[in-house]
Design an enzyme around this catalytic site. Structure first.
Site, PDB file in Angstrom:
ATOM      1  CB  VAL A 363       4.762  -1.200 -10.824  1.00 16.15           C
ATOM      2  CG1 VAL A 363       6.111  -2.036 -11.613  1.00 16.15           C
ATOM      3  CG2 VAL A 363       3.592  -2.378 -10.964  1.00 16.15           C
ATOM      4  N   GLY A 364       3.712  -0.154  -7.799  1.00 15.54           N
ATOM      5  CA  GLY A 364       2.788   0.800  -7.110  1.00 15.54           C
ATOM      6  C   GLY A 364       1.327   0.576  -7.401  1.00 15.54           C
ATOM      7  CB  THR A 366      -0.523  -1.894  -2.748  1.00 17.65           C
ATOM      8  OG1 THR A 366      -0.650  -3.041  -2.859  1.00 17.65           O
ATOM      9  CG2 THR A 366      -1.581  -1.726  -1.530  1.00 17.65           C
ATOM     10  CB  SER A 683      10.068 -14.211 -27.192  1.00 17.44           C
ATOM     11  OG  SER A 683      10.836 -14.247 -26.339  1.00 17.44           O
ATOM     12  CE  LYS A 726       9.785 -10.538 -24.568  1.00 18.12           C
ATOM     13  NZ  LYS A 726       9.400 -11.272 -25.730  1.00 18.12           N
TER      14      LYS A 726
END
Length: 813
Positions: A363-364, A366, A683, A726
């Site tokens: 997801v970026g 670093t 859940s 989710k």
């Protein structure tokens, strides 16, 4: 030579000795512990204090007889008796003369013998006597001069040749002879033979002492040589200092000048000055000099005051962050907050934030840290913590170890060359621990604003200020980070991207980046939004964009291959045919949920380390005896949720139109597909409850609906986590409506805009609301209608049967 004279016989108590020979003219301490020896000493003490001392032939005999002793011994007198605490004696005896056993005469509890003294006589040949005397005397004199343990005053006891017998026995006492050699000397009664024998032994011992002396002198000469070399080296240094040619001293002087220019702490200054003084007293080639020089270099080359100024404006920082990363609202806001506070407070704000970017891979995290450093105008150093298991990697090694060096934190500071860099601690959740220590514990001091102003590295041995450093850590799962360490960081979650965000990232970042890497012009490679959306939906299934980047890179390589094959081809326009041909069949194409059975099947939402996902829960009822079967590799918590859901359904059986004892006549099988994948968590509770209710009531579930929430025995719907991932998964997979807990409403409001209105969200407080909003028909209303219809039907049947009875009565009349 005269013959040995027989003297009168004497009765003496026997003192047997083990591994020990008492010679005439010798004074020997003896510890007396055996009963026969103690009684012999006590007898002698009451009489004339004389005893016959003889050595045992074998030391293993504890209670010797006269036959176990050597015939020739020594008549001795007891000079001193001391009683010991353990009922033993410590006595001092002096040998008088040689004596020989003539007969055994037992005493009262001790050995007694009749002995006669043996007189060695004299050597008749005076020349031979004088020669032997002179030889022994001179040799003994030389021996004394070589042996520092013997006093030269001993020679004064011997007056002349007439003392040859005394001299021989004295020499025998002083020589380091073993047990048998001493007994042999004692057995030599003939004075001439004894003198010659001792002369040989004395010569051998002198040779040994001379050899030892030579070795000692050789060692001393080597020591003297080293001292001489040291002295000459010091002189050479002095000469070189005068001539200005001393490179080593020049290096030390240069280091001292650098020390004065560098504004380091007082503690570090004193440490460096002390090491430089030590260096001046060392030889340049010694290992200690190399260690000290390396230590001084580290202290002087660390940044102590140099900083970079945060001169980037807030508007510029916002623009830079927005241009480099799509979305990520929270981390961007936090960095802008810090920049604003820093500009407002100036030097008063000394602490830097310690941030943990947590989220799935790709997801970026670093790359966002790199953008943060650029937005702040600071230098960035990255430290990978994945797989680290040695505490010394953080704190360094002590200088006593060969090849010692500081830890990763100090190395990063030296590399940054400023006091306020951005240090990225990558994969903080992947650290381990073993016998070498726990690096996570060592990081507690690094990441604590109350302590890191005086960070202690084992190599430096001085405090170092890390309070100006902005630490940014990254983690996939914060549950793996120890709580004390997690408590020191500000957690910012980076959730997965929506399909729209992935499309924007692909258009604005990935495609231009890959075209540049492969030297393609934008007009040579054309890919539209529709194709990119298909690639995202059908060929990737991830929270981040790493797989998406690899797929687009494959398209670029295929396009280059086509350009090289066909020289007339100038432009590659990616089409659906290209996608199918180059990438193969779709890997993650979702099934058409409109064709799936709606009774007893409900779609749930799940959270994984790589983002959100959906899972179908299927329930089938069979005739049986009330068994509840759970399959699909479910964990304990999920199994308990199924049991809680079943209990809720049984408690509402009447309201749902079910028989009160329906569970005793039916077997219920709950299955979650993809059985090879372990599943757990609370859940799925309301999803399981809805599926059971649908299977039992026979009511279909609304199409394109999904749900998540924990169920209680009373039917309450409790909140759960991971909602953003989710709901993003639900949106990506074509779900139109989602049911969640009412208590999660505030959590969803924070990111609801990111869903772009693609989902209808219903917030439920209890299972009644869940069933009403997920079934095609309200199960409770249906149960009431069925009950009312049954009552009407039963009433009609009852009335009909009454009429029939009355007709039969009339016929009988």
């Amino acid at each position: 030579m005269e013959q040995v004279k027989d003297l009168e016989l004497k009765f003496l108590p026997v003192l047997p000795l083990k591994n020990m020979v008492a010679l005439p003219k010798s004074i020997v301490p003896v510890v007396v512990g055996r009963d026969i020896s103690i009684k012999a000493v006590e007898f002698a003490a009451k009489n004339n204090k004389e005893v016959f001392v003889s050595a045992q032939r074998s030391e293993s005999v504890e209670t010797p007889m006269v036959s176990d002793l050597f015939d020739v011994g020594t008549r001795a007198i007891i000079l001193q008796i001391a009683r010991m605490p353990n009922n033993t004696f410590k006595i001092l005896i002096e040998g008088i003369c040689r004596a020989q056993i003539q007969a055994e005469q037992p005493g009262d509890g001790f050995l007694g013998v009749l002995v006669k003294d043996i007189d060695a006589g004299i050597i008749q040949d005076s020349a031979k006597n004088n020669a032997l005397w002179r030889t022994l005397y001179e040799d003994f004199k030389e021996y004394i001069s070589l042996n520092e343990k013997i006093s030269p005053d001993l020679l004064a006891l011997f007056k002349g040749p007439q003392d040859l017998d005394y001299l021989t026995d004295t020499i025998a006492v002083q020589l380091p002879l073993n047990f048998l050699q001493r007994q042999d000397v004692l057995n030599l009664i003939d004075l001439e033979e004894r003198a010659i024998h001792l002369s040989v032994l004395l010569k051998k011992e002198i040779e040994v002492l001379l050899t030892a002396q030579k070795i000692k002198k050789r060692v001393q000469r080597q020591i003297d040589k080293n001292q001489k070399d040291y002295y000459l080296n010091e002189q050479m240094r002095a000469i070189q200092r005068e001539l200005g040619k001393n490179d080593f001293q020049q290096e030390i002087d240069a280091l001292r000048k650098q020390l004065k220019k560098t504004k380091i702490s007082k503690e570090a200054y004193e440490k460096v000055e002390s090491e430089l003084k030590r260096l001046e007293s060392m030889t340049p080639t010694s290992p200690e000099a190399a260690v000290s020089r390396n230590y001084v270099d580290w202290l002087l080359n660390l940044p102590w005051e140099n900083t970079t100024s945060d001169n980037v404006t807030i508007e510029e920082a916002e623009k830079l962050l927005d241009n480099s990363h799509a979305g990520m609202k929270k981390p961007k806001e936090r960095i802008i907050e810090f920049l604003a506070a820093k500009k407002f407070a100036g030097n008063e704000l000394k602490r830097s934030p310690i941030i943990c970017l947590a989220g799935p891979p790709g997801v970026g995290k670093t790359s966002l840290a790199l953008s943060i450093a650029q937005a702040l105008g600071r230098k960035l150093v990255r430290i990978s913590l994945g797989g680290m298991r040695d505490e010394a990697e953080i704190r360094g090694h002590r200088r006593t170890y060969i090849g010692a060096m500081p830890g990763k934190i100090i190395q990063a500071m030296k590399k940054a060359e400023v006091l306020n860099p951005v240090i990225v601690l990558d994969e903080i959740d992947k650290m381990a621990m073993d016998f070498r220590g726990d690096p996570a514990s060592a990081l507690l001091e690094v990441l604590d604003p109350e302590q890191n102003h005086a960070f202690s590295d084992y190599f430096l041995e001085v405090d170092y200020d890390l309070s100006n450093v902005m630490f940014i850590t990254t983690a996939n799962v914060v549950d793996n980070v120890p709580y004390p360490l997690l408590d020191r960081m500000e957690i910012i979650g980076l959730n997965g991207y929506t399909s729209a965000e992935k499309l924007k990232i692909a258009q604005d970042f990935l495609v231009p980046k890959l075209l540049k890497e492969h030297a393609l012009k934008p007009e040579q490679f054309i890919v539209c939004e529709k194709i990119l959306s298909r690639v995202i939906e059908e060929y990737t299934k991830e929270a981040g964009v790493r797989q998406l980047e690899r797929v687009i890179a494959k398209l670029v390589r295929k396009a280059i291959q086509s350009l090289l094959k066909d020289k007339n081809l100038k432009i590659i326009n990616i089409t659906d045919e290209n996608i199918s041909s180059w990438l193969g069949r779709a890997k993650f194409k979702e099934p058409d949920r409109s064709k799936l059975k709606d009774i007893g099947r409900v779609t749930g939402l799940a959270w994984t380390e790589v983002g959100g996902d959906v899972l179908d829960i299927e329930v089938v009822t069979l005739k049986g005896k009330g068994a509840l079967t759970l399959t699909g590799q479910l964990g304990e918590v999920m199994q308990e949720s199924a049991q809680a859901a079943m209990t809720y359904i049984r408690s509402r059986a009447k309201d749902l139109g079910l028989k009160p004892d329906f569970y005793s006549e039916l077997d219920i099988h709950i299955h979650v597909p993809e059985g090879a994948i372990p599943k757990d968590g609370p859940s799925a509770g309301i999803t399981i409850g809805t599926a059971i209710a649908s299977a039992l009531t026979g009511i279909s579930v609304v199409k394109a609906i999904a749900m998540t929430g924990e169920i209680t025995l009373q039917g309450r719907v409790l909140p759960v986590g991971g909602l953003k991932e989710k709901l993003l998964a639900a949106s990506r997979l074509g779900i139109k409506k989602v049911i969640v807990s009412k208590e999660n409403e505030d959590d969803i409001k924070e990111f609801e805009k990111e869903l772009n209105g693609s989902l209808e969200i219903f917030y439920a407080e209890n299972m009644d609301e869940v069933l009403k909003n997920s079934f095609m028909q309200d199960p409770f209303e249906k149960a009431k209608k069925d009950l009312k219809a049954n009552k009407t039907k039963n009433k009609k049947i009852k009335n009909k049967s009454k009429k029939k009875v009355s007709k039969n009565k009339k016929k009988k009349k």
